[in-house]
Design a protein around this motif. Structure first.
Motif, PDB file in Angstrom:
ATOM      1  N   MET A   1       0.838  -1.187   0.000  1.00 33.24           N
ATOM      2  CA  MET A   1       0.000   0.000   0.000  1.00 33.24           C
ATOM      3  C   MET A   1       0.878   1.244   0.000  1.00 33.24           C
ATOM      4  N   ALA A   2       0.373   2.265  -0.641  1.00 35.66           N
ATOM      5  CA  ALA A   2       1.087   3.538  -0.696  1.00 35.66           C
ATOM      6  C   ALA A   2       0.892   4.308   0.604  1.00 35.66           C
ATOM      7  N   THR A   3       1.953   4.977   1.004  1.00 33.33           N
ATOM      8  CA  THR A   3       1.853   5.801   2.204  1.00 33.33           C
ATOM      9  C   THR A   3       1.200   7.135   1.852  1.00 33.33           C
TER      10      THR A   3
END
Length: 83
Positions: free
Chosen positions: A1-3
Motif C-alpha cells: 500500500m502507498a503511504t
C-alpha cells in the motif's frame, strides 16, 4: 500500500500533468480561433514552439536513453573481460 506521502506525490504529478495537458490543448486547438490582438494571446508563446519543444524533448530523451544503453553495455563487457 502507498503511504500518505506517496499519495500526495501521485496526486501532485497527476494534477501537474492535467494542467500541462490542458494548457497545451488550449494552445493548439483553441488559440488559432482567437483574434491575434486578444489579451489571451499574451499567455501563450508562438505556435512554432508547440512543435519544436516536444520534438526537442523527444530527441533529448532518445539521446539520454542511447547513452545509458551504451554505458551499460560497455560496463557489462568490461565485467566479462575481468572474469
Amino acid at each position: 500500500m502507498a503511504t500518505g506521502a506517496d499519495q500526495v506525490v501521485g496526486v501532485g504529478i497527476v494534477g501537474l500533468s492535467g494542467i500541462i495537458f490542458t494548457y497545451y490543448t488550449l494552445w493548439l486547438v483553441i488559440l488559432p480561433f482567437v483574434d491575434s490582438d486578444h489579451v489571451v494571446q499574451n499567455f501563450f508563446p508562438d505556435r512554432i514552439y508547440a512543435v519544436t519543444i516536444p520534438v526537442a524533448a523527444g530527441v533529448l530523451l532518445l539521446v539520454v536513453l542511447c547513452a545509458f544503453i551504451a554505458v551499460a553495455k560497455l560496463k557489462s563487457k568490461s565485467k566479462e573481460k575481468t572474469n
